[in-house]
Design a protein around this motif. Structure first.
Motif, PDB file in Angstrom:
ATOM      1  N   LEU A  32     -20.281 -33.489 -40.699  1.00  0.00           N
ATOM      2  CA  LEU A  32     -20.541 -32.883 -41.746  1.00  0.00           C
ATOM      3  C   LEU A  32     -20.464 -33.800 -42.929  1.00  0.00           C
ATOM      4  O   LEU A  32     -19.924 -34.150 -43.206  1.00  0.00           O
ATOM      5  N   ALA A  33     -22.110 -34.046 -42.595  1.00  0.00           N
ATOM      6  CA  ALA A  33     -21.832 -34.658 -44.099  1.00  0.00           C
ATOM      7  C   ALA A  33     -23.557 -34.746 -44.612  1.00  0.00           C
ATOM      8  O   ALA A  33     -24.343 -33.595 -43.997  1.00  0.00           O
ATOM      9  N   ASP A  34     -23.917 -35.219 -45.940  1.00  0.00           N
ATOM     10  CA  ASP A  34     -25.399 -35.198 -46.525  1.00  0.00           C
ATOM     11  C   ASP A  34     -25.917 -36.247 -46.344  1.00  0.00           C
ATOM     12  O   ASP A  34     -25.594 -37.604 -46.493  1.00  0.00           O
ATOM     13  N   GLY A  35     -26.589 -36.457 -44.781  1.00  0.00           N
ATOM     14  CA  GLY A  35     -27.388 -37.428 -44.542  1.00  0.00           C
ATOM     15  C   GLY A  35     -28.208 -38.485 -45.945  1.00  0.00           C
ATOM     16  O   GLY A  35     -28.631 -38.913 -45.502  1.00  0.00           O
ATOM     17  N   ALA A  36     -28.589 -37.658 -47.178  1.00  0.00           N
ATOM     18  CA  ALA A  36     -29.224 -38.475 -48.368  1.00  0.00           C
ATOM     19  C   ALA A  36     -28.250 -39.051 -48.896  1.00  0.00           C
ATOM     20  O   ALA A  36     -29.335 -40.188 -49.256  1.00  0.00           O
ATOM     21  N   SER A  37     -27.059 -39.483 -48.680  1.00  0.00           N
ATOM     22  CA  SER A  37     -26.278 -39.397 -49.754  1.00  0.00           C
ATOM     23  C   SER A  37     -25.122 -40.556 -48.851  1.00  0.00           C
ATOM     24  O   SER A  37     -24.491 -41.407 -49.706  1.00  0.00           O
ATOM     25  N   ALA A  38     -24.687 -39.996 -47.704  1.00  0.00           N
ATOM     26  CA  ALA A  38     -23.246 -40.442 -47.258  1.00  0.00           C
ATOM     27  C   ALA A  38     -23.679 -41.401 -45.903  1.00  0.00           C
ATOM     28  O   ALA A  38     -22.676 -42.523 -45.948  1.00  0.00           O
ATOM     29  N   ALA A  39     -24.969 -42.126 -45.394  1.00  0.00           N
ATOM     30  CA  ALA A  39     -25.157 -42.697 -44.189  1.00  0.00           C
ATOM     31  C   ALA A  39     -24.655 -44.508 -44.690  1.00  0.00           C
ATOM     32  O   ALA A  39     -24.390 -44.924 -43.967  1.00  0.00           O
ATOM     33  N   ALA A  40     -24.779 -44.005 -45.978  1.00  0.00           N
ATOM     34  CA  ALA A  40     -24.944 -45.910 -46.446  1.00  0.00           C
ATOM     35  C   ALA A  40     -23.345 -46.711 -46.177  1.00  0.00           C
ATOM     36  O   ALA A  40     -23.821 -47.793 -45.638  1.00  0.00           O
ATOM     37  N   ALA A  41     -22.470 -45.554 -46.124  1.00  0.00           N
ATOM     38  CA  ALA A  41     -21.400 -45.754 -45.442  1.00  0.00           C
ATOM     39  C   ALA A  41     -21.373 -46.078 -44.427  1.00  0.00           C
ATOM     40  O   ALA A  41     -20.029 -46.003 -44.305  1.00  0.00           O
ATOM     41  N   LEU A  42     -21.640 -45.800 -43.733  1.00  0.00           N
ATOM     42  CA  LEU A  42     -22.118 -45.886 -41.828  1.00  0.00           C
ATOM     43  C   LEU A  42     -21.781 -47.084 -41.251  1.00  0.00           C
ATOM     44  O   LEU A  42     -22.000 -47.535 -40.382  1.00  0.00           O
ATOM     45  N   GLY A  43     -22.475 -48.556 -41.844  1.00  0.00           N
ATOM     46  CA  GLY A  43     -22.767 -49.201 -41.481  1.00  0.00           C
ATOM     47  C   GLY A  43     -24.577 -49.731 -40.622  1.00  0.00           C
ATOM     48  O   GLY A  43     -25.508 -48.992 -41.425  1.00  0.00           O
ATOM     49  N   GLN A  44     -24.705 -50.173 -40.046  1.00  0.00           N
ATOM     50  CA  GLN A  44     -26.283 -50.672 -39.536  1.00  0.00           C
ATOM     51  C   GLN A  44     -25.919 -49.897 -38.567  1.00  0.00           C
ATOM     52  O   GLN A  44     -25.712 -49.861 -37.474  1.00  0.00           O
ATOM     53  N   PHE A  45     -27.507 -49.743 -38.114  1.00  0.00           N
ATOM     54  CA  PHE A  45     -28.388 -48.492 -36.492  1.00  0.00           C
ATOM     55  C   PHE A  45     -29.328 -49.790 -36.340  1.00  0.00           C
ATOM     56  O   PHE A  45     -30.067 -50.111 -37.035  1.00  0.00           O
ATOM     57  N   ASP A  46     -29.533 -50.041 -34.972  1.00  0.00           N
ATOM     58  CA  ASP A  46     -31.028 -49.629 -33.854  1.00  0.00           C
ATOM     59  C   ASP A  46     -31.620 -48.422 -34.142  1.00  0.00           C
ATOM     60  O   ASP A  46     -33.281 -48.744 -34.373  1.00  0.00           O
ATOM     61  N   VAL A  47     -31.305 -47.790 -34.282  1.00  0.00           N
ATOM     62  CA  VAL A  47     -32.582 -46.837 -33.874  1.00  0.00           C
ATOM     63  C   VAL A  47     -31.732 -45.845 -35.469  1.00  0.00           C
ATOM     64  O   VAL A  47     -31.095 -44.828 -35.175  1.00  0.00           O
TER      65      VAL A  47
END
Length: 236
Positions: free
Chosen positions: A151-166
């Motif tokens: 449960l999170a705001d994808g516009a602001s919370a994604a940066a804390a999740l690390g790197q992704f391939d897709v």
């Protein structure tokens, strides 16, 4: 020949036929020709990811409401994308078995289930609490173990999740979010429906070293994801 009066049609057979028809009549004609993607669409039971009142519409070429009235769902983007849109996104992002995937806009969890079947790990973010819970329950019920709903705001919370391939945005934005592109590993792909009504295009941004290559292979329309940047509006 007429069926005996006490015979019953197995609902699973009905859905299997609807699933087959969806693939052959909606998805193949929309240039989804990757056999692995088509096979996956035949395996993941979309009817398990729609509200019970819409189960007979699971394989129709429509956006299925997930919360509230159909009008409210359409206005707020509380619905599933049409199956052909999800299939084409999945094909164009070419998810690989070792990929770490971020989805923004979990909805019912169906797209996360498709992604999880091809990837190593999926993190999917949903800003609406009721939808986040729906996605969790649906993924659990489908036996998907490598997809985590937050449960999170994808516009602001994604940066804390690390790197992704897709990275997949299951909704539209005005422009490709630079902050999300920054989360891509080298060779990573971000897919989003980008633009303004009446013209939007599915956009793939691929990171290659210090460069980002962008292509827009097809047009479609989708409801906005919340809280992403919109262009300035000038008043006179």
């Amino acid at each position: 020949m007429a069926l005996p009066m006490n015979s019953q049609v197995d609902p699973r057979d009905v859905h299997a036929q609807a699933r087959f028809n969806m693939i052959e009549q909606q998805i193949r004609p929309w240039n989804v020709l990757d056999e692995e993607v088509l096979e996956l669409l035949g395996q993941v039971r979309r009817e398990d990811f729609v509200p019970p009142e819409y189960v007979n519409m699971a394989y129709m070429d429509i956006e299925i409401p997930l919360l509230g009235s159909p009008e409210e769902a359409a206005a707020k983007g509380w619905h599933m994308l049409a199956p052909r849109i999800e299939a084409r996104m999945l094909q164009d992002l070419a998810v690989k078995p070792g990929d770490r995937v971020l989805e923004i806009g979990s909805g019912s969890g169906y797209m996360a289930a498709l992604l999880a079947a091809r990837a190593k790990e999926v993190v999917t973010l949903e800003i609406v609490p009721e939808l986040a819970e729906m996605a969790r329950e649906n993924l659990l019920g489908a036996g998907v173990k490598n997809a985590e709903v937050q449960l999170a705001d994808g516009a602001s919370a994604a940066a804390a999740l690390g790197q992704f391939d897709v990275i997949v945005l299951s909704g539209s934005v005005a422009k490709v979010p630079d902050a999300l592109v920054d989360l891509l590993r080298d060779g990573g792909r971000l897919g989003a429906i980008v633009g303004q009504l009446p013209v939007m295009r599915f956009t793939v941004a691929e990171k290659k070293g210090h460069q980002v290559q962008v292509r827009q292979p097809w047009d479609t329309l989708a409801s906005r994801l919340e809280n992403f940047e919109e262009p300035s509006r000038f008043s006179f």
